[in-house]
Scaffold this motif. Structure first.
Motif, PDB file in Angstrom:
ATOM      1  N   ARG A 105       0.822  -1.211   0.000  1.00  0.00           N
ATOM      2  CA  ARG A 105       0.000   0.000   0.000  1.00  0.00           C
ATOM      3  C   ARG A 105       0.858   1.266   0.000  1.00  0.00           C
ATOM      4  O   ARG A 105       0.459   2.301  -0.548  1.00  0.00           O
ATOM      5  CB  ARG A 105      -0.965   0.006   1.188  1.00  0.00           C
ATOM      6  CG  ARG A 105      -0.312   0.066   2.558  1.00  0.00           C
ATOM      7  CD  ARG A 105      -1.353   0.156   3.686  1.00  0.00           C
ATOM      8  NE  ARG A 105      -0.712   0.194   4.986  1.00  0.00           N
ATOM      9  CZ  ARG A 105      -0.205   1.300   5.521  1.00  0.00           C
ATOM     10  NH1 ARG A 105      -0.282   2.446   4.871  1.00  0.00           N
ATOM     11  NH2 ARG A 105       0.369   1.257   6.711  1.00  0.00           N
ATOM     12  N   VAL A 108       1.933   1.796  -3.593  1.00  0.00           N
ATOM     13  CA  VAL A 108       0.810   2.349  -4.356  1.00  0.00           C
ATOM     14  C   VAL A 108       0.656   3.838  -4.064  1.00  0.00           C
ATOM     15  O   VAL A 108       0.476   4.660  -4.978  1.00  0.00           O
ATOM     16  CB  VAL A 108      -0.494   1.592  -4.020  1.00  0.00           C
ATOM     17  CG1 VAL A 108      -1.708   2.314  -4.599  1.00  0.00           C
ATOM     18  CG2 VAL A 108      -0.428   0.164  -4.551  1.00  0.00           C
ATOM     19  N   PHE A 109       0.763   4.207  -2.799  1.00  0.00           N
ATOM     20  CA  PHE A 109       0.619   5.613  -2.389  1.00  0.00           C
ATOM     21  C   PHE A 109       1.684   6.482  -3.041  1.00  0.00           C
ATOM     22  O   PHE A 109       1.390   7.539  -3.619  1.00  0.00           O
ATOM     23  CB  PHE A 109       0.705   5.719  -0.864  1.00  0.00           C
ATOM     24  CG  PHE A 109       0.766   7.140  -0.357  1.00  0.00           C
ATOM     25  CD1 PHE A 109      -0.380   7.906  -0.253  1.00  0.00           C
ATOM     26  CD2 PHE A 109       1.986   7.707  -0.001  1.00  0.00           C
ATOM     27  CE1 PHE A 109      -0.326   9.227   0.205  1.00  0.00           C
ATOM     28  CE2 PHE A 109       2.057   9.017   0.460  1.00  0.00           C
ATOM     29  CZ  PHE A 109       0.896   9.779   0.553  1.00  0.00           C
ATOM     30  N   LYS A 112       1.444   6.970  -6.896  1.00  0.00           N
ATOM     31  CA  LYS A 112       0.443   7.997  -7.217  1.00  0.00           C
ATOM     32  C   LYS A 112       1.005   9.395  -6.959  1.00  0.00           C
ATOM     33  O   LYS A 112       0.764  10.333  -7.729  1.00  0.00           O
ATOM     34  CB  LYS A 112      -0.831   7.763  -6.409  1.00  0.00           C
ATOM     35  CG  LYS A 112      -1.617   6.549  -6.855  1.00  0.00           C
ATOM     36  CD  LYS A 112      -2.840   6.306  -5.985  1.00  0.00           C
ATOM     37  CE  LYS A 112      -3.608   5.080  -6.467  1.00  0.00           C
ATOM     38  NZ  LYS A 112      -4.758   4.752  -5.584  1.00  0.00           N
ATOM     39  N   ASP A 119      -2.405   7.874 -15.665  1.00  0.00           N
ATOM     40  CA  ASP A 119      -3.167   6.665 -15.348  1.00  0.00           C
ATOM     41  C   ASP A 119      -2.414   5.378 -15.661  1.00  0.00           C
ATOM     42  O   ASP A 119      -2.731   4.320 -15.111  1.00  0.00           O
ATOM     43  CB  ASP A 119      -4.500   6.662 -16.105  1.00  0.00           C
ATOM     44  CG  ASP A 119      -5.477   7.688 -15.540  1.00  0.00           C
ATOM     45  OD1 ASP A 119      -5.275   8.104 -14.376  1.00  0.00           O
ATOM     46  OD2 ASP A 119      -6.414   8.089 -16.254  1.00  0.00           O
ATOM     47  N   ARG A 122      -1.041   4.007 -12.555  1.00  0.00           N
ATOM     48  CA  ARG A 122      -1.963   3.849 -11.415  1.00  0.00           C
ATOM     49  C   ARG A 122      -2.291   2.375 -11.205  1.00  0.00           C
ATOM     50  O   ARG A 122      -2.974   1.758 -12.013  1.00  0.00           O
ATOM     51  CB  ARG A 122      -3.243   4.644 -11.656  1.00  0.00           C
ATOM     52  CG  ARG A 122      -3.059   6.132 -11.402  1.00  0.00           C
ATOM     53  CD  ARG A 122      -4.390   6.868 -11.477  1.00  0.00           C
ATOM     54  NE  ARG A 122      -4.199   8.267 -11.143  1.00  0.00           N
ATOM     55  CZ  ARG A 122      -4.250   8.746  -9.912  1.00  0.00           C
ATOM     56  NH1 ARG A 122      -4.493   7.945  -8.904  1.00  0.00           N
ATOM     57  NH2 ARG A 122      -4.070  10.035  -9.685  1.00  0.00           N
ATOM     58  N   PHE A 123      -1.774   1.824 -10.112  1.00  0.00           N
ATOM     59  CA  PHE A 123      -2.015   0.422  -9.796  1.00  0.00           C
ATOM     60  C   PHE A 123      -2.576   0.294  -8.389  1.00  0.00           C
ATOM     61  O   PHE A 123      -2.372   1.165  -7.547  1.00  0.00           O
ATOM     62  CB  PHE A 123      -0.713  -0.383  -9.914  1.00  0.00           C
ATOM     63  CG  PHE A 123      -0.106  -0.340 -11.291  1.00  0.00           C
ATOM     64  CD1 PHE A 123      -0.667  -1.060 -12.335  1.00  0.00           C
ATOM     65  CD2 PHE A 123       1.018   0.428 -11.552  1.00  0.00           C
ATOM     66  CE1 PHE A 123      -0.126  -1.014 -13.609  1.00  0.00           C
ATOM     67  CE2 PHE A 123       1.565   0.486 -12.823  1.00  0.00           C
ATOM     68  CZ  PHE A 123       0.992  -0.236 -13.852  1.00  0.00           C
ATOM     69  N   GLU A 124      -3.263  -0.804  -8.174  1.00  0.00           N
ATOM     70  CA  GLU A 124      -3.801  -1.095  -6.847  1.00  0.00           C
ATOM     71  C   GLU A 124      -2.926  -2.157  -6.176  1.00  0.00           C
ATOM     72  O   GLU A 124      -2.079  -2.782  -6.817  1.00  0.00           O
ATOM     73  CB  GLU A 124      -5.248  -1.578  -6.962  1.00  0.00           C
ATOM     74  CG  GLU A 124      -6.180  -0.596  -7.645  1.00  0.00           C
ATOM     75  CD  GLU A 124      -6.198   0.775  -6.981  1.00  0.00           C
ATOM     76  OE1 GLU A 124      -6.076   0.831  -5.730  1.00  0.00           O
ATOM     77  OE2 GLU A 124      -6.325   1.785  -7.697  1.00  0.00           O
ATOM     78  N   ILE A 125      -3.162  -2.356  -4.893  1.00  0.00           N
ATOM     79  CA  ILE A 125      -2.373  -3.336  -4.137  1.00  0.00           C
ATOM     80  C   ILE A 125      -2.444  -4.714  -4.783  1.00  0.00           C
ATOM     81  O   ILE A 125      -1.424  -5.405  -4.924  1.00  0.00           O
ATOM     82  CB  ILE A 125      -2.863  -3.405  -2.672  1.00  0.00           C
ATOM     83  CG1 ILE A 125      -2.568  -2.080  -1.959  1.00  0.00           C
ATOM     84  CG2 ILE A 125      -2.208  -4.559  -1.925  1.00  0.00           C
ATOM     85  CD1 ILE A 125      -3.188  -1.957  -0.585  1.00  0.00           C
ATOM     86  N   LYS A 126      -3.636  -5.114  -5.211  1.00  0.00           N
ATOM     87  CA  LYS A 126      -3.800  -6.451  -5.795  1.00  0.00           C
ATOM     88  C   LYS A 126      -2.971  -6.605  -7.071  1.00  0.00           C
ATOM     89  O   LYS A 126      -2.501  -7.701  -7.386  1.00  0.00           O
ATOM     90  CB  LYS A 126      -5.271  -6.748  -6.066  1.00  0.00           C
ATOM     91  CG  LYS A 126      -5.909  -5.934  -7.173  1.00  0.00           C
ATOM     92  CD  LYS A 126      -7.348  -6.361  -7.422  1.00  0.00           C
ATOM     93  CE  LYS A 126      -7.983  -5.589  -8.555  1.00  0.00           C
ATOM     94  NZ  LYS A 126      -7.315  -5.791  -9.860  1.00  0.00           N
ATOM     95  N   ASP A 127      -2.771  -5.509  -7.813  1.00  0.00           N
ATOM     96  CA  ASP A 127      -1.955  -5.575  -9.034  1.00  0.00           C
ATOM     97  C   ASP A 127      -0.514  -5.948  -8.696  1.00  0.00           C
ATOM     98  O   ASP A 127       0.114  -6.776  -9.376  1.00  0.00           O
ATOM     99  CB  ASP A 127      -1.978  -4.229  -9.766  1.00  0.00           C
ATOM    100  CG  ASP A 127      -3.372  -3.844 -10.245  1.00  0.00           C
ATOM    101  OD1 ASP A 127      -4.108  -4.748 -10.688  1.00  0.00           O
ATOM    102  OD2 ASP A 127      -3.704  -2.658 -10.170  1.00  0.00           O
ATOM    103  N   LYS A 256      -2.480  -0.735 -19.049  1.00  0.00           N
ATOM    104  CA  LYS A 256      -3.325  -1.729 -18.356  1.00  0.00           C
ATOM    105  C   LYS A 256      -4.779  -1.528 -18.769  1.00  0.00           C
ATOM    106  O   LYS A 256      -5.207  -0.431 -19.101  1.00  0.00           O
ATOM    107  CB  LYS A 256      -3.170  -1.577 -16.842  1.00  0.00           C
ATOM    108  CG  LYS A 256      -3.627  -0.237 -16.292  1.00  0.00           C
ATOM    109  CD  LYS A 256      -3.600  -0.219 -14.774  1.00  0.00           C
ATOM    110  CE  LYS A 256      -4.114   1.119 -14.258  1.00  0.00           C
ATOM    111  NZ  LYS A 256      -4.293   1.117 -12.820  1.00  0.00           N
TER     112      LYS A 256
END
Length: 257
Positions: A105, A108-109, A112, A119, A122-127, A256
């Motif tokens: 996390r 990810v923070f 960003k 974009d 821009r990825f999320e934790i699951k990525d 993505k």
């Protein structure tokens, strides 16, 4: 000097120079040239470096992450493995392997924060967690990496030129902008950095190198690769390659979904 290295999985994965910078078929179909393939690796290595500074990890973690990143692209295409995601995932994996774990996390923070409104970054934790699993397979679960830093300190002390430590250390850092760690034993990279430092700082190390009985042709070849890199590429420590140089290449890669 390098007994442990030669018994390691790292030594068994060393490549010939012609085996790196081979553009996979999927990337060639997107019009990516050998030079552009190299530019992406340079730029994203700098991206790993900048991201690592944000999350405050040790130098060894950064070096291991970049080694993973570069090794992946001797086996996988950038079309299939998006460098923009592979980079933070390599840092995440390296932080665990080097026992300096960074939470996904946080990555990810800071991505960003660093990349703002882009974009494509821009990825999320699951990525990151999903890519980590793919990286483990791509690396065949061989995660031990030896680096030039420890032999560098030992060799500088042996040569009696510890006053060159900071300068030579900086040279070692810069070798991770290249694929040298995939090709040469770490102690040979350290020797090349000492060779360059001793010449530029006017230290006579000729007799010391002779006593080591190392292959000076290899040391000089590595040294020339490092100096050629400085001559060819201008990499901003804070930004990597200029947008003008890297954006056209990155735009050839799929974003993505």
């Amino acid at each position: 000097m390098a007994t442990n290295f030669w018994a390691s999985s790292h030594s068994k994965q060393l490549l010939d120079p012609e085996e790196v910078d081979v553009v996979p078929a999927a990337d060639r179909e997107r019009g990516i040239t050998t030079e552009e393939f190299r530019l992406v690796k340079i730029h994203m290595s700098s991206h790993i470096w900048r991201l690592a500074q944000q999350v405050k990890v040790r130098q060894r973690v950064i070096a291991t992450a970049i080694t993973y990143f570069r090794r992946v692209y001797t086996r996988k295409s950038m079309t299939e493995y998006d460098p923009r995601l592979v980079a933070p995932a390599c840092l995440y994996l390296a932080s665990k392997v080097e026992e300096s774990t960074v939470q996904a996390r946080l990555l990810v923070f800071y991505i960003k924060k660093m990349c703002g409104s882009d974009d494509k970054y821009r990825f999320e934790i699951k990525d990151i967690l999903e890519m980590e699993m793919k990286l483990l397979e791509a690396l065949d679960y061989y995660l031990v990496v030896y680096h030039p830093y420890r032999p560098l300190l030992h060799l500088l002390q042996d040569a009696g030129i510890t006053d060159l430590t900071q300068f030579a250390w900086g040279l070692v850092n810069d070798t991770y902008k290249m694929d040298l760690i995939l090709i040469y034993p770490p102690y040979m990279i350290a020797l090349a950095c000492i060779y360059i430092a001793s010449i530029l700082k006017d230290k006579d190390t000729t007799s010391w190198f002779e006593e080591l009985r190392v292959d000076m042709n290899i040391v000089k070849n590595i040294s020339m690769e490092i100096l050629d890199f400085y001559e060819t590429y201008k990499v901003d420590p804070q930004r990597g390659l200029s947008d003008e140089k890297i954006s056209p290449v990155m735009n050839k890669l799929p974003a993505k979904a």
